[in-house]
Structure formats: C-alpha cells, structure tokens
Design a protein around this motif. Sequence first.
Motif, PDB file in Angstrom:
ATOM      1  N   MET A 181       0.827  -0.926   0.025  1.00 28.59           N
ATOM      2  CA  MET A 181      -0.308  -0.211  -0.123  1.00 28.59           C
ATOM      3  C   MET A 181       0.820   0.853  -0.076  1.00 28.59           C
ATOM      4  N   VAL A 182       2.029   1.121   0.383  1.00 29.11           N
ATOM      5  CA  VAL A 182       2.693   2.330   0.137  1.00 29.11           C
ATOM      6  C   VAL A 182       3.758   2.598  -1.213  1.00 29.11           C
ATOM      7  N   ARG A 183       4.536   4.155  -0.795  1.00 34.26           N
ATOM      8  CA  ARG A 183       5.042   4.499  -2.372  1.00 34.26           C
ATOM      9  C   ARG A 183       6.133   2.952  -2.272  1.00 34.26           C
ATOM     10  N   THR A 184       6.759   3.052  -3.505  1.00 32.48           N
ATOM     11  CA  THR A 184       8.066   2.124  -4.106  1.00 32.48           C
ATOM     12  C   THR A 184       9.581   2.269  -2.831  1.00 32.48           C
ATOM     13  N   LYS A 185       9.219   3.742  -2.245  1.00 26.99           N
ATOM     14  CA  LYS A 185      10.936   3.709  -1.887  1.00 26.99           C
ATOM     15  C   LYS A 185      10.373   3.622  -0.038  1.00 26.99           C
ATOM     16  N   SER A 186       9.116   2.986   0.216  1.00 26.08           N
ATOM     17  CA  SER A 186       9.366   2.760   1.480  1.00 26.08           C
ATOM     18  C   SER A 186       8.384   1.593   2.060  1.00 26.08           C
ATOM     19  N   ALA A 187       8.572   0.739   1.183  1.00 24.50           N
ATOM     20  CA  ALA A 187       7.998  -0.814   0.620  1.00 24.50           C
ATOM     21  C   ALA A 187       8.967  -1.586   2.349  1.00 24.50           C
ATOM     22  N   LEU A 188      10.017  -1.805   2.148  1.00 20.59           N
ATOM     23  CA  LEU A 188      11.043  -3.023   3.182  1.00 20.59           C
ATOM     24  C   LEU A 188      10.697  -1.856   4.380  1.00 20.59           C
ATOM     25  N   ASN A 189      10.947  -0.400   4.010  1.00 21.46           N
ATOM     26  CA  ASN A 189      10.749   0.109   6.051  1.00 21.46           C
ATOM     27  C   ASN A 189       9.293  -0.179   6.684  1.00 21.46           C
ATOM     28  N   MET A 190       8.182  -0.235   5.712  1.00 18.78           N
ATOM     29  CA  MET A 190       7.081  -0.413   6.557  1.00 18.78           C
ATOM     30  C   MET A 190       7.003  -2.186   6.924  1.00 18.78           C
ATOM     31  N   MET A 191       7.369  -2.772   5.881  1.00 24.26           N
ATOM     32  CA  MET A 191       7.186  -4.407   6.063  1.00 24.26           C
ATOM     33  C   MET A 191       7.773  -5.024   7.475  1.00 24.26           C
ATOM     34  N   MET A 192       8.754  -3.867   7.192  1.00 22.50           N
ATOM     35  CA  MET A 192      10.181  -4.297   8.399  1.00 22.50           C
ATOM     36  C   MET A 192       9.748  -4.116  10.124  1.00 22.50           C
ATOM     37  N   MET A 193       8.592  -2.703   9.683  1.00 24.42           N
ATOM     38  CA  MET A 193       8.187  -2.547  11.037  1.00 24.42           C
ATOM     39  C   MET A 193       7.238  -3.985  11.622  1.00 24.42           C
ATOM     40  N   SER A 194       6.567  -4.531  10.769  1.00 23.71           N
ATOM     41  CA  SER A 194       5.887  -5.670  11.208  1.00 23.71           C
ATOM     42  C   SER A 194       6.931  -6.907  12.525  1.00 23.71           C
ATOM     43  N   PHE A 195       7.975  -6.885  10.896  1.00 28.55           N
ATOM     44  CA  PHE A 195       8.841  -7.889  11.224  1.00 28.55           C
ATOM     45  C   PHE A 195       9.818  -7.804  12.615  1.00 28.55           C
ATOM     46  N   ILE A 196      10.702  -6.637  12.743  1.00 26.00           N
ATOM     47  CA  ILE A 196      10.931  -6.017  14.169  1.00 26.00           C
ATOM     48  C   ILE A 196       9.928  -6.444  15.549  1.00 26.00           C
ATOM     49  N   THR A 197       8.647  -6.351  14.724  1.00 23.80           N
ATOM     50  CA  THR A 197       7.603  -5.908  16.462  1.00 23.80           C
ATOM     51  C   THR A 197       7.359  -8.365  16.750  1.00 23.80           C
ATOM     52  N   ILE A 198       7.248  -8.790  15.339  1.00 21.47           N
ATOM     53  CA  ILE A 198       7.601 -10.309  15.759  1.00 21.47           C
ATOM     54  C   ILE A 198       8.757 -10.035  17.253  1.00 21.47           C
ATOM     55  N   GLY A 199      10.166  -9.496  16.764  1.00 19.86           N
ATOM     56  CA  GLY A 199      11.038  -9.681  17.768  1.00 19.86           C
ATOM     57  C   GLY A 199      10.863  -9.960  19.017  1.00 19.86           C
ATOM     58  N   MET A 234       0.813 -14.254  20.318  1.00 15.70           N
ATOM     59  CA  MET A 234       0.597 -14.202  18.779  1.00 15.70           C
ATOM     60  C   MET A 234      -0.160 -12.418  18.326  1.00 15.70           C
ATOM     61  N   PHE A 235      -1.117 -12.579  19.215  1.00 15.59           N
ATOM     62  CA  PHE A 235      -1.653 -11.567  19.452  1.00 15.59           C
ATOM     63  C   PHE A 235      -0.719 -10.068  19.540  1.00 15.59           C
ATOM     64  N   ALA A 236      -0.320 -10.305  20.708  1.00 14.13           N
ATOM     65  CA  ALA A 236       0.175  -9.613  21.423  1.00 14.13           C
ATOM     66  C   ALA A 236       0.864  -9.077  20.168  1.00 14.13           C
ATOM     67  N   ILE A 237       1.796  -9.601  19.243  1.00 15.26           N
ATOM     68  CA  ILE A 237       2.605  -9.430  18.417  1.00 15.26           C
ATOM     69  C   ILE A 237       1.466  -8.478  17.484  1.00 15.26           C
ATOM     70  N   ILE A 238       1.296  -8.871  16.924  1.00 18.90           N
ATOM     71  CA  ILE A 238       0.049  -8.031  15.614  1.00 18.90           C
ATOM     72  C   ILE A 238      -0.875  -6.848  15.900  1.00 18.90           C
ATOM     73  N   VAL A 253       7.538   0.399  20.265  1.00 19.15           N
ATOM     74  CA  VAL A 253       6.687  -1.085  20.060  1.00 19.15           C
ATOM     75  C   VAL A 253       7.043  -1.905  21.916  1.00 19.15           C
ATOM     76  N   ALA A 254       8.146  -1.779  22.470  1.00 13.12           N
ATOM     77  CA  ALA A 254       8.692  -2.247  23.119  1.00 13.12           C
ATOM     78  C   ALA A 254       7.932  -1.276  24.689  1.00 13.12           C
ATOM     79  N   ILE A 255       7.612  -0.361  24.646  1.00 17.87           N
ATOM     80  CA  ILE A 255       7.541   0.072  25.965  1.00 17.87           C
ATOM     81  C   ILE A 255       5.864   0.145  25.666  1.00 17.87           C
ATOM     82  N   TRP A 256       5.147   0.602  24.623  1.00 16.92           N
ATOM     83  CA  TRP A 256       4.052   0.240  24.151  1.00 16.92           C
ATOM     84  C   TRP A 256       3.235  -1.044  24.396  1.00 16.92           C
ATOM     85  N   SER A 257       4.054  -1.991  23.891  1.00 15.85           N
ATOM     86  CA  SER A 257       3.118  -3.250  24.197  1.00 15.85           C
ATOM     87  C   SER A 257       3.413  -3.986  26.310  1.00 15.85           C
ATOM     88  N   THR A 258       4.456  -3.424  26.438  1.00 13.33           N
ATOM     89  CA  THR A 258       4.329  -3.143  28.160  1.00 13.33           C
ATOM     90  C   THR A 258       3.217  -3.212  28.828  1.00 13.33           C
TER      91      THR A 258
END
Length: 433
Positions: free
Chosen positions: A35-53, A112-116, A138-143
């Motif tokens: 949904m984002v522009r090409t120049k932001s695609a990886l950052n957008m996806m990485m925001m989800s993946f770092i959340t998993i970690g 998995m609920f806490a992640i998404i 993410v770390a503080i908000w989750s807590t």
Amino acid sequence: MTDIALNSGDTAWMLASTALVLLMTPGLAFFYGGMVRTKSALNMMMMSFITIGIVSTLWVIYGFELAFGYKADSPWYGNLSLSGLGGMVNDLTNNGGVYPIPVLVFAAFQLMFAIITPALISGAIADRTKFTAWAVFVAIWSTIVYFPVAHWVFAFGNKVGDTVTGAGFLASQGVQDFAGGTAVHINAGAAALALAIILGKRVGWRKESMRPHSLPLVLLGSGLLWFGWFGFNAGSALAANGTAGLALLNTQVATAGGLVGWLLIEKIRNGHATSLGAASGAVAGLVAITPACAFVAPWAAVVIGLFAGIFCALAVGLKYKFGLDDSLDVVGVHLVGGIWGSLAVGLFGTQVVNSVGVDGLFYGGGTALLTKQALGVGMVALYSFLVTLVLGFIIEKTIGFRVSKDAEVEGVDLSEHAETAYEMSSSSRGGLF
C-alpha cells in the motif's frame, strides 16, 4: 491441581491456530508493504517483522505474566514478575476454568495476538518513521498498554473449585470479546490515531500521488490475513469444538460481507470497484466479526460484515476532512470496525448459538449487554489513545520519532535500512556475461 487430562485433538488445533495467527503478521507486512510507495516498502514491512522479534522476547520474560498472571489478584494487571514459562511445561491452561491444553500452547497462542496488535499501528505512520524509534515504541507500548489491556479483556482468572482469582476488569464485568475487538483492534486503532497526530502529515500529502505501489502485494497480504484469521477467531475457542466451527463460519461470511459492503460504497461514490477496496473491505469484515464470532448466528455475521464494509469505507474518507494523515487507514478500518463489531455483540448476541453468550437487544435482552460493550469500547479506546499520545510525544521530543524531511523525500528504505525493495540499476545485465 485437576483431574482433567490433556486432549491431543484440542492441543493439535491450538498448535495449528497459533501458527495461523503468526502468519497474519507477515501477511500484514505484505498488505501494508504493497500500500505504500516503492521507496517505503521495505521499511513498512520491517516494522512488522521487528515487532515479532521484540514482542516475542518481552512475552517470554514478563509479558505473559503481566497479561495472564493471577497472583497479584488485580483487575488491571496480571503479576509484576518474570513469566517463568520454563516451570509450566506440564501444566494445563487455567483461564476461568481448566482447559485440556498445555499452558505453553495457550501462552504461544496469546503471544501472536500481542505481536500483531502493535504491528497494526504501524500503518498509520507509514513513510515517515524512524526505525529505531518505532522499535522503542513497540517495546514500551506493549508493556504499558497491550499487556495490561489483554489482562482486562482476556484474563478470566485462575479457577480452583468455585474460587476465581486474578480476573481482568472487563472480563469480570461481562464484556463479550471473543477474539480481540477491544484488546486488539480498538486498542491499535486508538493508538494509531494518537501517533498520526504526533507525527503529522507526510511531505506532499494531498499534493503528490501516494497511491499503492503494488496492488498484487496488497491482495496477497489480505489473503494471508483472511487465512490466518481462522486461527485468530476459531482458535480462541481453545478447543476443536462446535464453538470453533461457529467462529470459523462466521469469520468467512462476515469477511465476504465486508468485501461486498466496501465495494458497494466505492461503486456508488466513485463508479468503480477497486482491488484495494476489496482487500480493505475484507479486512474490515474480519475486524468487525472478531469480537462477535462466537456469539452471533451466521446470518447476523453477514450483516455485521456488510455494515463494517460500509461504515469503514465511509470513515476512511473522513480523514481528508479532518486533515489526519492516517497513511494506511488504520483508524478507519480497525478503530471504526472494532467499535462496530464490539457494539454489534450487544445487538445480535444470542444464547441460541452459545450457552455462555448473552442475549442482545435484538433477542430480547434489552440494553444491558450493549451497555457493557460500550464500557469496554470506551475504556480501551480512551486508555490506549491517551497513553500513546503521551508516549509518542516523549519519543518525538527525545530521540525523535520522525525522519528528517530530506530522508522522507529520498525514501525511508534508503535512509533507515540502506536497501531498496526493487533493484533497477542500469548496470544489471542479463544473458551469459
């Protein structure tokens, strides 16, 4: 502790459901990334993946105990201690009663609920967010937001005999939220609203084209979300039983209704039914049926999904009138859809389909359940919005939440990750040499 024995069938279903719900976050990454522009695609996806970690790590250390612990006997939080999951290997799940599944499976499922949930927020601040600041958030908000709110909604307490200790406030008040309309979607949607206000509008918003760069990725992401959502909703039965079957069927038909409702609005308003609208409508239907999936009849699920598509499509258009740059419509879909779905339980809920359910307004139950649902909606939305507003402000004024204007114009993929989603260098050669 109990004479209930482990049930291998229920355990197998919960293991599968856990994997399905995890798949939703990579699915969200594709959905948002397209949904984002090409120049932001990886950052957008990485925001989800770092959340998993991040969330996975915190959950094992203290998150599960903060959300589902009972020793503090508090309606607001579980227990302020280490989760101690290593000592629970042979324990069964006790959440308002004993379930014949290992507590570690329950812990993994709830993880998995806490992640998404925080991952959903990221769509509101696409194209302009510092990756490190997002990780800190993410770390503080989750807590301080998700873990306590999960306790309010999902913790039914430790039951021994007729005594229950440590139940969450909203759960003990009789608020009906089967799989996370309040704890997940309203929670994330209210937080998204706060962060969109803190970070402000993107450079060129409403002046430059900010259309999705890859609609196939959006459709792929929505399909993975749809698929994973069966584990999200049906898995919340914590058993392979009739309730899980009802939740699964309702999830399917409500999602279909949401897709149709959104496209109907698009056709009337713009004259075209778009693929982006189909994907967004499906997600709106999924969001709305989440709290209601085990408490309503399938016909009602269709109605809930249809109106979710209509309401959310209309709500998304309002961001331009209010000047709110909610980049990927998190507020319009998750907050609005979550509110509608949670309140719909008070309208369409019935004991006919679930003996632990409560009759809503349309089944002769009056406004009692609707009032409780409104309480849950209001408490979670207000708490999440206010805490996120303060947290976002602090991060912005300390380490900075938003990238520089030059970095935003260049693209956050390059400035934050030194990568691009698509390598189109003229030096690339085909052939043998």
